[in-house]
Write an enzyme that holds these catalytic residues in place. Structure first.
Site, PDB file in Angstrom:
ATOM      1  N   HIS A 136     -15.896 -10.082   0.709  1.00 19.12           N
ATOM      2  CA  HIS A 136     -15.131 -10.233   2.321  1.00 19.12           C
ATOM      3  C   HIS A 136     -14.882  -9.556   2.936  1.00 19.12           C
ATOM      4  O   HIS A 136     -14.499  -9.030   4.255  1.00 19.12           O
ATOM      5  CB  HIS A 136     -14.117 -11.384   1.337  1.00 19.12           C
ATOM      6  CG  HIS A 136     -12.757 -10.867   0.813  1.00 19.12           C
ATOM      7  ND1 HIS A 136     -12.533 -10.761  -0.779  1.00 19.12           N
ATOM      8  CD2 HIS A 136     -11.829 -10.491   1.521  1.00 19.12           C
ATOM      9  CE1 HIS A 136     -11.700 -10.568  -0.715  1.00 19.12           C
ATOM     10  NE2 HIS A 136     -10.753 -10.170   0.030  1.00 19.12           N
ATOM     11  N   ASP A 166     -18.555 -14.520  -3.833  1.00 25.08           N
ATOM     12  CA  ASP A 166     -17.390 -13.580  -3.016  1.00 25.08           C
ATOM     13  C   ASP A 166     -17.871 -12.237  -4.281  1.00 25.08           C
ATOM     14  O   ASP A 166     -16.663 -11.642  -4.330  1.00 25.08           O
ATOM     15  CB  ASP A 166     -15.757 -14.099  -3.107  1.00 25.08           C
ATOM     16  CG  ASP A 166     -15.311 -12.599  -1.936  1.00 25.08           C
ATOM     17  OD1 ASP A 166     -15.667 -12.193  -1.671  1.00 25.08           O
ATOM     18  OD2 ASP A 166     -13.622 -12.601  -2.724  1.00 25.08           O
ATOM     19  N   GLY A 238      -5.020  -5.634  -1.215  1.00 24.84           N
ATOM     20  CA  GLY A 238      -5.388  -4.286  -1.162  1.00 24.84           C
ATOM     21  C   GLY A 238      -5.555  -4.233  -2.653  1.00 24.84           C
ATOM     22  O   GLY A 238      -6.924  -3.132  -3.718  1.00 24.84           O
ATOM     23  N   SER A 240      -7.968  -6.830  -3.740  1.00 24.12           N
ATOM     24  CA  SER A 240      -9.565  -7.705  -3.910  1.00 24.12           C
ATOM     25  C   SER A 240     -10.045  -6.740  -4.425  1.00 24.12           C
ATOM     26  O   SER A 240     -10.811  -5.432  -4.405  1.00 24.12           O
ATOM     27  CB  SER A 240      -9.517  -8.005  -2.723  1.00 24.12           C
ATOM     28  OG  SER A 240      -8.590  -8.956  -2.023  1.00 24.12           O
ATOM     29  N   LEU A 291     -31.280 -28.965  -5.012  1.00 21.10           N
ATOM     30  CA  LEU A 291     -31.539 -30.930  -5.758  1.00 21.10           C
ATOM     31  C   LEU A 291     -31.806 -31.232  -4.598  1.00 21.10           C
ATOM     32  O   LEU A 291     -32.171 -32.139  -3.960  1.00 21.10           O
ATOM     33  CB  LEU A 291     -30.481 -31.277  -6.550  1.00 21.10           C
ATOM     34  CG  LEU A 291     -30.023 -31.448  -8.166  1.00 21.10           C
ATOM     35  CD1 LEU A 291     -29.382 -31.614  -8.586  1.00 21.10           C
ATOM     36  CD2 LEU A 291     -32.255 -31.421  -8.791  1.00 21.10           C
ATOM     37  N   GLY A 292     -30.731 -31.116  -3.246  1.00 16.05           N
ATOM     38  CA  GLY A 292     -30.750 -32.274  -2.572  1.00 16.05           C
ATOM     39  C   GLY A 292     -29.829 -33.825  -2.563  1.00 16.05           C
ATOM     40  O   GLY A 292     -30.355 -34.375  -1.922  1.00 16.05           O
ATOM     41  N   LEU A 295     -23.659 -35.352  -4.459  1.00 12.64           N
ATOM     42  CA  LEU A 295     -22.848 -35.840  -5.778  1.00 12.64           C
ATOM     43  C   LEU A 295     -21.557 -35.987  -5.657  1.00 12.64           C
ATOM     44  O   LEU A 295     -20.921 -35.234  -4.909  1.00 12.64           O
ATOM     45  CB  LEU A 295     -23.199 -34.265  -6.947  1.00 12.64           C
ATOM     46  CG  LEU A 295     -24.537 -33.842  -6.582  1.00 12.64           C
ATOM     47  CD1 LEU A 295     -24.818 -32.515  -7.616  1.00 12.64           C
ATOM     48  CD2 LEU A 295     -25.231 -35.291  -7.076  1.00 12.64           C
TER      49      LEU A 295
END
Length: 499
Positions: A136, A166, A238, A240, A291-292, A295
């Site tokens: 990020h 991230d 700072g 991260s 999977l489309g 859920l």
């Protein structure tokens, strides 16, 4: 304020005191209470009197200094250059009233021509100058500089990134020999209460170490691929990208940001990092299979009603258009309980497992329908609605496009062929940015590899040759508006002066 060492001494002393008191025989009726004025002037024995008066023995807590000394050389500070400062940036600084603190908590460089900040931390892994960090805070980086614990300053490139988790991987351009590297541990062995060390650069204070415990594992925060480690070790702005170590010096997590956290830190677990690392290093990122299917989490009541006594699994509540699962024969109200023979405990677990498979791969779903188990083979589709996913076209790549005015602006362009469209999950027509020269006009305007130019000055582009003609027409005039799209993103405008 107690340091972690003094805090442990106090804790150990209290434990020892409790153990001492617990070992003593309870006073009989009428016996003197320790600490009170005794009714009898002489206790039963001199040795017993001494034992009652003596303080509990001090317990020496092992120092963590040798461990910290060993792991600190593997932690780096990462400086981000986000490109030339603009008038708009200066106006925002004036409106804020306090330009001394940027979002990640670091002071700007006085009089600098670029917006630069020591934005975060990272950890050296492998033997080729690879650095794991968070995505990020480097998302908009025009250039990256890595500061080693030894004081060396080295340039680095983004090798791969994965926005949904991230996670990012950098490579130092000219790594020194004998570079200290950290070893990845297995976060699956962690339990709440286990000790961990967080190392980072909170508020620009390099190589800061904090001690805490694992507060929770597999913490869900609302993202599709969440499963964070939660800790009370201090992770501040700072920090991260900094590593989370266990007491054996193994990396068990990579610190990430959470805007509403206060005294609570989160880290990407090393088990997930280990799975993503090969994709980041060799492919630039991960294009996720899908999977489309829509859920839903299971509940004990749903489990009893649907014939799944354990109440575990993922309930299929519907399908997206063109669903791979629906084409394969999955039905609404089916409960997926395993994938390729591995049990699936929840909706979020199924999403994470499927996401580690590439599009067009085949998986075996075990599902329960009307109380009966059955297996269905599904050829996965591709999930393209997530920012920061898919292979990364690296900056500095050799462009195979026209070498005219676009090259002088720092842009390497190619036609958006069906092959490239499939590879990078792109749609439509236009010119693909395959490289951006450092320090060029294109870099200053915010172009990045992987973007697709679709319009220049209102002219629709069908390929790199159209882009060349449109750029030549804009030469010598005011800044021309260029419309671009990014994989999985909405159209954006860039302004570029063509000289």
């Amino acid at each position: 304020m107690l340091t972690f060492r003094s805090r442990h001494r106090v804790t150990a002393a209290l434990v020892a005191l409790g153990a001492t008191l617990a070992c003593r025989e309870p006073p009989s009726a009428g016996a003197a209470v320790p600490g009170a004025v005794p009714e009898v002037s002489e206790p039963r024995g001199t040795e017993e009197a001494r034992a009652l008066r003596a303080p509990p023995a001090a317990v020496e807590v092992p120092s963590l200094a040798p461990l910290v000394e060993r792991i600190l050389p593997t932690v780096v500070s990462i400086e981000v250059n986000e490109g030339p400062a603009t008038d708009a940036d200066e106006d925002e600084d004036e409106k804020d009233g306090d330009a001394s603190m940027l979002p990640e908590g670091h002071p700007p460089v006085p009089g600098g021509a670029h917006r630069t900040e020591h934005a975060g931390a990272g950890v050296l892994v492998g033997g080729r100058g690879l650095v794991l960090t968070s995505f990020h805070f480097i998302r908009d980086a025009a250039s990256l500089v890595v500061h080693l614990a030894s004081g060396s300053t080295l340039e680095a490139d983004l090798v791969g990134r994965d926005g949904p988790t991230d996670l990012a991987l950098l490579r130092i351009r000219h790594p020194p020999r004998n570079l200290s590297t950290a070893r990845l541990g297995d976060s699956r062995s962690l339990h709440p209460g286990d000790w961990v060390l967080a190392v980072g650069n909170p508020f620009g204070l390099a190589s800061s170490v904090s001690l805490g415990v694992v507060s929770a594992v597999d913490r869900q925060l609302g993202g599709p691929y969440d499963g964070f480690l939660q800790t009370d070790a201090a992770i501040n702005p700072g920090s991260s990208g900094g590593p989370l170590f266990d007491l054996q010096g193994r990396v068990v997590g990579i610190a990430t940001a959470y805007p509403r956290a206060a005294g609570v830190g989160f880290a990407i677990p090393s088990a997930l990092v280990s799975q993503l690392l090969p994709h980041l290093e060799h492919e630039g990122g991960l294009t996720r299979g899908a999977l489309g299917a829509l859920l839903q989490e299971m509940t004990p009541a749903l489990g009893r009603a649907l014939g799944v006594p354990s109440g575990e699994g993922a309930l299929v509540s519907g399908f997206t258009p063109g669903s791979a699962a629906e084409r394969a024969g999955v039905r609404r109200d089916d409960v997926v309980v395993a994938l390729d023979g591995q049990p699936v405990g929840s909706r979020s677990e199924l999403i994470r497992v499927v996401a580690l498979h590439p599009p067009a791969s085949e998986v075996r779903l075990t599902l329960v329908r009307d109380g009966n188990a059955r297996d269905i083979q599904v050829t996965l589709g591709a999930r393209t609605d997530l920012d920061g996913t898919g292979p990364l076209v690296r900056a500095g790549a050799v462009a195979r496009s026209t070498g005219g005015i676009s090259a002088s602006l720092g842009l390497g362009l190619e036609d958006l062929t069906p092959r490239l469209a499939h590879r990078f999950q792109l749609r439509g027509r236009g010119a693909v940015v395959v490289s951006v020269s450092p320090g060029s006009a294109a870099e200053a305007a915010g172009f990045s590899p992987g973007a697709v130019l679709t319009e220049i000055g209102g002219r629709t582009l069908h390929g790199a040759a159209d882009a060349e003609v449109a750029l030549r027409s804009a030469r010598g005039g005011p800044a021309v508006l260029i419309r671009i799209t990014k994989p999985g993103g909405a159209p954006e405008l860039r302004a570029l002066t063509v000289r």
